[in-house]
Write a protein that holds these residues in place. Structure first.
Motif, PDB file in Angstrom:
ATOM      1  N   GLY A  94       0.798  -1.244   0.000  1.00  9.72           N
ATOM      2  CA  GLY A  94       0.000   0.000   0.000  1.00  9.72           C
ATOM      3  C   GLY A  94       0.823   1.284   0.000  1.00  9.72           C
ATOM      4  O   GLY A  94       0.274   2.363   0.212  1.00  9.72           O
ATOM      5  N   LYS A  95       2.123   1.180  -0.284  1.00  6.27           N
ATOM      6  CA  LYS A  95       2.998   2.367  -0.235  1.00  6.27           C
ATOM      7  C   LYS A  95       2.587   3.423  -1.272  1.00  6.27           C
ATOM      8  O   LYS A  95       2.417   4.596  -0.936  1.00  6.27           O
ATOM      9  N   THR A  96       2.437   2.964  -2.512  1.00  5.24           N
ATOM     10  CA  THR A  96       2.079   3.924  -3.564  1.00  5.24           C
ATOM     11  C   THR A  96       0.707   4.540  -3.272  1.00  5.24           C
ATOM     12  O   THR A  96       0.471   5.712  -3.569  1.00  5.24           O
ATOM     13  N   SER A  97      -0.165   3.744  -2.656  1.00  3.91           N
ATOM     14  CA  SER A  97      -1.511   4.257  -2.363  1.00  3.91           C
ATOM     15  C   SER A  97      -1.455   5.433  -1.382  1.00  3.91           C
ATOM     16  O   SER A  97      -2.292   6.336  -1.448  1.00  3.91           O
ATOM     17  N   VAL A  98      -0.485   5.416  -0.469  1.00  3.30           N
ATOM     18  CA  VAL A  98      -0.346   6.546   0.461  1.00  3.30           C
ATOM     19  C   VAL A  98       0.002   7.813  -0.334  1.00  3.30           C
ATOM     20  O   VAL A  98      -0.602   8.872  -0.159  1.00  3.30           O
ATOM     21  N   PHE A 114      -1.620   9.699 -10.202  1.00  4.52           N
ATOM     22  CA  PHE A 114      -0.495   9.666 -11.145  1.00  4.52           C
ATOM     23  C   PHE A 114      -0.363   8.288 -11.785  1.00  4.52           C
ATOM     24  O   PHE A 114       0.552   8.039 -12.540  1.00  4.52           O
ATOM     25  N   ARG A 115      -1.290   7.347 -11.448  1.00  3.31           N
ATOM     26  CA  ARG A 115      -1.151   6.054 -12.112  1.00  3.31           C
ATOM     27  C   ARG A 115      -2.406   5.534 -12.787  1.00  3.31           C
ATOM     28  O   ARG A 115      -2.375   4.482 -13.390  1.00  3.31           O
ATOM     29  N   THR A 116      -3.504   6.258 -12.676  1.00 12.34           N
ATOM     30  CA  THR A 116      -4.686   5.850 -13.445  1.00 12.34           C
ATOM     31  C   THR A 116      -5.468   7.091 -13.856  1.00 12.34           C
ATOM     32  O   THR A 116      -5.462   8.100 -13.149  1.00 12.34           O
TER      33      THR A 116
HETATM   34  N1  LIG Z   1      -9.581  -0.524  -5.659  1.00 13.62           N
HETATM   35  C1  LIG Z   1      -8.888  -1.341  -4.883  1.00 13.62           C
HETATM   36  N2  LIG Z   1      -9.438  -1.920  -3.790  1.00 13.62           N
HETATM   37  C2  LIG Z   1      -8.723  -2.738  -2.990  1.00 13.62           C
HETATM   38  N3  LIG Z   1      -7.422  -3.039  -3.205  1.00 13.62           N
HETATM   39  C3  LIG Z   1      -6.826  -2.490  -4.276  1.00 13.62           C
HETATM   40  C4  LIG Z   1      -7.508  -1.614  -5.174  1.00 13.62           C
HETATM   41  N4  LIG Z   1      -6.653  -1.222  -6.128  1.00 13.62           N
HETATM   42  C5  LIG Z   1      -5.486  -1.822  -5.855  1.00 13.62           C
HETATM   43  N5  LIG Z   1      -5.565  -2.591  -4.752  1.00 13.62           N
HETATM   44  C6  LIG Z   1      -4.526  -3.374  -4.083  1.00 13.62           C
HETATM   45  O1  LIG Z   1      -3.897  -2.515  -3.171  1.00 13.62           O
HETATM   46  C7  LIG Z   1      -2.593  -2.979  -2.883  1.00 13.62           C
HETATM   47  C8  LIG Z   1      -1.661  -1.828  -2.700  1.00 13.62           C
HETATM   48  O2  LIG Z   1      -1.168  -1.334  -3.888  1.00 13.62           O
HETATM   49  P1  LIG Z   1       0.053  -0.358  -3.955  1.00 13.62           P
HETATM   50  O3  LIG Z   1       0.306  -0.095  -5.388  1.00 13.62           O
HETATM   51  O4  LIG Z   1      -0.174   0.819  -3.076  1.00 13.62           O
HETATM   52  O5  LIG Z   1       1.227  -1.250  -3.322  1.00 13.62           O
HETATM   53  P2  LIG Z   1       2.764  -0.907  -3.152  1.00 13.62           P
HETATM   54  O6  LIG Z   1       3.107  -1.125  -1.715  1.00 13.62           O
HETATM   55  O7  LIG Z   1       3.092   0.387  -3.743  1.00 13.62           O
HETATM   56  O8  LIG Z   1       3.436  -2.113  -3.983  1.00 13.62           O
HETATM   57  P3  LIG Z   1       4.755  -2.170  -4.916  1.00 13.62           P
HETATM   58  O9  LIG Z   1       5.926  -2.336  -4.022  1.00 13.62           O
HETATM   59  O10 LIG Z   1       4.531  -3.387  -5.738  1.00 13.62           O
HETATM   60  O11 LIG Z   1       4.789  -0.926  -5.726  1.00 13.62           O
HETATM   61  C9  LIG Z   1      -2.273  -3.981  -3.957  1.00 13.62           C
HETATM   62  O12 LIG Z   1      -2.301  -5.265  -3.388  1.00 13.62           O
HETATM   63  C10 LIG Z   1      -3.391  -3.827  -4.974  1.00 13.62           C
HETATM   64  O13 LIG Z   1      -3.708  -5.033  -5.606  1.00 13.62           O
END
Ligand SMILES: Nc1ncnc2c1ncn2[C@@H]1O[C@H](COP(=O)(O)OP(=O)(O)OP(=O)(O)O)[C@@H](O)[C@H]1O
Ligand SMILES: [Mg+2]
Length: 361
Positions: free
Chosen positions: A35-39, A52-54
């Motif tokens: 979830g890092k990028t999601s933050v 920035f990614r969709t």
């Molecule tokens: N709409 C959504 N609802 C629930 N989970 C989702 C949704 N979209 C993406 N995900 C999941 O959320 C998780 C977090 O994604 P994210 O890209 O933030 O991870 P990350 O820590 O940045 O990973 P990486 O190191 O691969 O870049 C992933 O497991 C992804 O499949």
């Protein structure tokens, strides 16, 4: 101003989140998919209204949730002005609401001004290889933030362009000269803003790139959107017949871009991936440096997956420029040591992300 508190819920896999970041450096590490990028995406969403990614924001909303909320409180200014609060709510049905300090936001530009954000992420090399529009948007981010009247001028230009295109489509030849006058005037103003900006930007970019990689030779040149060194009026006259056939305006600042070359070739065609990332980082860092010069405070940097494509020396050089800029920065990596082993800033916080849960260490 730096972010004092970030709260989010309904963002991808993230559990409801309240983060109290450090005003300077924040390391966020965790496994793939944690979830890092999601933050970072949450912060970006409040600044620009976009990801920035969709292109489709519906993908950001957690699959099992029907509302996405992000709020950010900014730190007070050094002279005691209370920090701004930004809040965004998006519902599954597409409805959304944006508040700034409790009131409905006038335009996204207001949020971007309060929360200026620059992103460096694994796909940023697209700034070199992607369409001219990406480089135009990059340039205009800079112009917009250093020149308050640019946005108004740009809106005027867009509306004149729309009207001129309508005239071309309807082949109203007698109206073309009338519209041309205002169109050219607005176009030249946009062009002047961009030229002024790039004149300041280029030396800053050269200096920053030298810091990141003294070996790299990269030149920037500005293309205004029509034949260089030719008045736009002459170009429009020359192209009038073709434009009437096509039904839209071919020349103008809506076609402008920055061309980025290395050894006379397009940088995207000849530089390695790591070199491209370095060039893009130099572009973004130089932009932040100019931003700080103009506004008095630096933007916030979101650096996603810093380690990808960059070796230790290039990572360190990039981090040192960020440190000199004294900005707030969020840096993600998979392993904690990927960045901290090469760079230990004076002040920082570390956050660990595990299956959507973010904890401060
Ligand atoms: N709409 C959504 N609802 C629930 N989970 C989702 C949704 N979209 C993406 N995900 C999941 O959320 C998780 C977090 O994604 P994210 O890209 O933030 O991870 P990350 O820590 O940045 O990973 P990486 O190191 O691969 O870049 C992933 O497991 C992804 O499949
Ligand atoms: Mg990621």
């Amino acid at each position: 101003m730096p972010i004092r508190q970030l709260s989010a819920r309904g963002v991808r896999n993230l559990a409801p989140l309240v983060l109290l970041p450090h005003p300077r450096v924040n390391f966020i590490y965790g496994n793939n998919g944690s979830g890092k990028t999601s933050v970072l995406e949450s912060v970006h969403l409040l600044s620009s209204g976009k990801s920035f990614r969709t292109h489709q924001l519906k993908h950001i909303l957690n699959r099992d949730d029907d509302r996405l909320e992000v709020s950010i409180d900014l730190a007070d200014s050094p002279d005691g002005e209370p920090g701004d609060s930004l809040y965004s709510l998006r519902l599954k049905n597409g409805d959304h609401l944006f508040r700034l300090n409790g009131s409905v936001l006038g335009s996204q530009a207001d949020a971007a001004t309060r929360l200026p954000v620059l992103v460096i992420e694994p796909n940023t090399f697209k700034l070199l290889s992607g369409s001219p529009e990406e480089r135009r948007q990059f340039m205009d981010w800079g112009v917009f933030h250093v020149e308050a009247s640019f946005i108004e001028q740009w809106r005027t230009f867009r509306s004149l362009l729309k009207q001129r295109n309508a005239v071309l489509k309807q082949k109203e030849l007698e109206w073309l000269d009338v519209w041309n006058e205002g169109f050219i005037e607005a176009a030249e103003k946009i062009d002047d803003y961009r030229r002024d900006y790039l004149q300041r930007f280029k030396p800053e970019f050269d200096r920053t790139l030298k810091l990141l990689d003294p070996e790299l030779e990269v030149g920037l040149s500005y293309y205004p959107g029509w034949e260089k060194n030719t008045p736009l009026a002459d170009v429009l006259k020359k192209q009038a017949e073709r434009e009437l056939q096509l039904g839209f305006t071919q020349a103008g600042p809506h076609r402008a871009e920055i061309r980025i070359k290395s050894d006379k070739q397009n940088a995207a065609d000849v530089l390695s991936r790591g070199q491209q990332k370095t060039v893009v980082a130099a572009l973004k860092l130089a932009q932040g440096i100019l931003f700080k010069e103009s506004t008095g405070s630096p933007p916030i940097y979101l650096v996603d997956d810093l380690a990808s494509e960059l070796d230790g020396a290039h990572r360190l050089a990039l981090c040192q420029v960020l440190e000199d800029l004294k900005c707030q920065v969020f840096i993600t990596s998979i392993e904690k040591g990927q960045v901290l082993d090469t760079w230990q800033p004076a002040e920082y916080k570390v956050f660990h992300v595990e299956q959507g849960n973010v904890t401060e260490e």
